[in-house]
Design an enzyme around this catalytic site. Structure first.
Site, PDB file in Angstrom:
ATOM      1  N   LYS A  51     -69.441  -1.041 -45.365  1.00 29.37           N
ATOM      2  CA  LYS A  51     -69.850  -1.217 -43.974  1.00 29.37           C
ATOM      3  C   LYS A  51     -70.848  -2.368 -43.888  1.00 29.37           C
ATOM      4  CE  LYS A  51     -69.349   3.726 -43.016  1.00 29.37           C
ATOM      5  NZ  LYS A  51     -70.065   4.985 -42.678  1.00 29.37           N
ATOM      6  N   ASP A  97     -54.419  -5.522 -44.035  1.00 24.78           N
ATOM      7  CA  ASP A  97     -55.096  -5.761 -45.314  1.00 24.78           C
ATOM      8  C   ASP A  97     -54.584  -7.037 -45.958  1.00 24.78           C
ATOM      9  OD1 ASP A  97     -57.011  -3.742 -45.746  1.00 24.78           O
ATOM     10  OD2 ASP A  97     -55.474  -2.298 -46.286  1.00 24.78           O
TER      11      ASP A  97
END
Length: 406
Positions: A99, A171
């Protein structure tokens, strides 16, 4: 069983590039795996617990962690931080995914890394970046959630329901962009002697590469909507049913359009104000679009995939039957190019996968080792850094590292 090799042979266009990555699953690891196939020396940092969750997908893991070393490390312990700093002293590019802002919050900063290697390229990858809306920045993110945020998912699917695109295309889009950005930053570091830090938001990578229709909305207020297996605004582009399966068409070009219009019995429309003789694109907004698509579908249904490929190729129209996996492994073109290869796993089993791509003709890539065991290279890497057996044992006891066996 002989141990898998630990000394990378010299090969590939990235032979002198050293990479370390601390990330799980797809975007960063796939980027690093591709660069490993191109000759980079790549070390994969796995956590000291369960490791990289990609190992749950045993075949994907074997395919996408070949040519890598595995070191199990907790870099947020005092001992683990020092190990990583020692590893980074001669590393060119370091990747991490978490994060936004996680490493700074845990006391491991870019400045710490540049203190030991001023030329280091550092890539911080997260779903939403290191700054912005604080609530958004701290949210967990995967391919399947950043795509919907980036306006990618809303462009795919049917009018009734958007759909994710597989396998994990968000991705993999980011993987190739990560390669380009990190190598561009490395070029700058080599030129100036100064490192670079990249704040990589995955949604931005997806949005950046899927703006084709977004800019129509931004500039003209047009939202083309979802068209399922067909193009949003053009005739003759998409996947169609034929006599024995499905065929993908990309109908484009003046002479190509003229031929198909005539073939479908609509030749009297060619050269009219609605369909001028220089028409390169057949828009869904043209008056005959509905009739054209109806006739095209019927024409395709009367013919087999291979018949259509030959007929359409003769008229310079791009067409390809939709191959299933069993078709691909029998395809003579793929066989001639050596797309499918085999290598031996660390357990001595034969694994089937893909050859390194693309094909560098003067400096080809290669497969030099299979996926290692979790932490299988910890001892070897630390020993080469100058750590004694006693110090390695201390780090294991501290929980800073874990050790596996290849």
């Amino acid at each position: 069983m002989a141990a898998i090799p630990t000394e990378k042979p010299h090969f590939g266009v990235l032979d002198d590039v050293k990479i370390v990555f601390a990330a799980m699953e797809e975007a960063i690891p796939r980027a690093c795996n591709i660069m490993a196939d191109w000759g980079a020396d790549v070390t994969w940092l796995e956590n000291t617990g369960y490791g990289d969750t990609v190992r749950d997908a045993k075949n994907a893991a074997q395919a996408e962690r070949r040519n890598c070393r595995s070191v199990q490390l907790n870099q947020f312990t005092p001992g683990g931080k020092q190990v990583l700093l020692d590893m980074l002293k001669d590393t060119d590019i370091f990747f991490e995914s978490s994060k936004g802002g996680t490493w700074d919050r845990k006391g491991f900063t870019d400045e710490d890394m540049w203190a030991v290697n001023p030329k280091l390229v550092i890539v911080h990858c997260s779903g939403f970046g290191k700054f912005g809306d604080p609530d958004r920045v701290k949210r967990p993110a995967y391919d399947g959630t950043v795509g919907p945020y980036a306006g990618f998912t809303c462009q795919n699917g049917t009018p009734e329901q958007p759909m994710i695109t597989m396998p994990y295309s968000g991705d993999y889009i980011n993987s190739y962009l990560l390669i380009g950005a990190s190598l561009a930053a490395l070029r700058k570091a080599e030129r100036t002697g100064e490192g670079e830090s990249i704040d990589w938001a995955m949604y931005e990578g997806i949005m950046y590469m899927s703006q084709y229709y977004l800019v129509d909305y931004l500039n003209d207020g047009i939202n083309w909507g979802r068209a399922g297996a067909r193009n949003q605004n053009l005739c003759g582009i998409g996947v169609y049913k034929c006599k024995d399966g499905f065929i993908a068409l990309n109908l484009f070009g003046i002479r190509q359009n003229k031929w198909i219009i005539e073939e479908l019995g609509l030749g009297d429309q060619w050269g009219t104000p609605d369909l001028p003789e220089d028409t390169a694109s057949l828009w869904l907004s043209m008056p005959i679009a509905k009739e054209f698509e109806k006739r095209l579908e019927a024409w395709l249904l009367e013919r087999t995939k291979l018949e259509l490929e030959d007929i359409l190729a003769e008229h310079a129209i791009a067409a390809q039957s939709v191959l299933e996996f069993e078709d691909m492994v029998k395809d003579p073109h793929m066989a001639a190019r050596g797309n499918f290869v085999e290598w031996e796993t660390k357990d001595g089993e034969t694994f089937k996968g893909l050859s390194p791509m693309p094909r560098f003709e003067q400096t080809p890539g290669k497969i030099w080792r299979p996926m290692p065991a979790k932490g299988g290279d910890t001892v070897d890497v630390l020993t080469k850094l100058g750590y004694s057996k006693e110090k390695i044992d201390e780090l294991v006891a501290e929980g800073a590292i874990a050790v596996g066996e290849n």
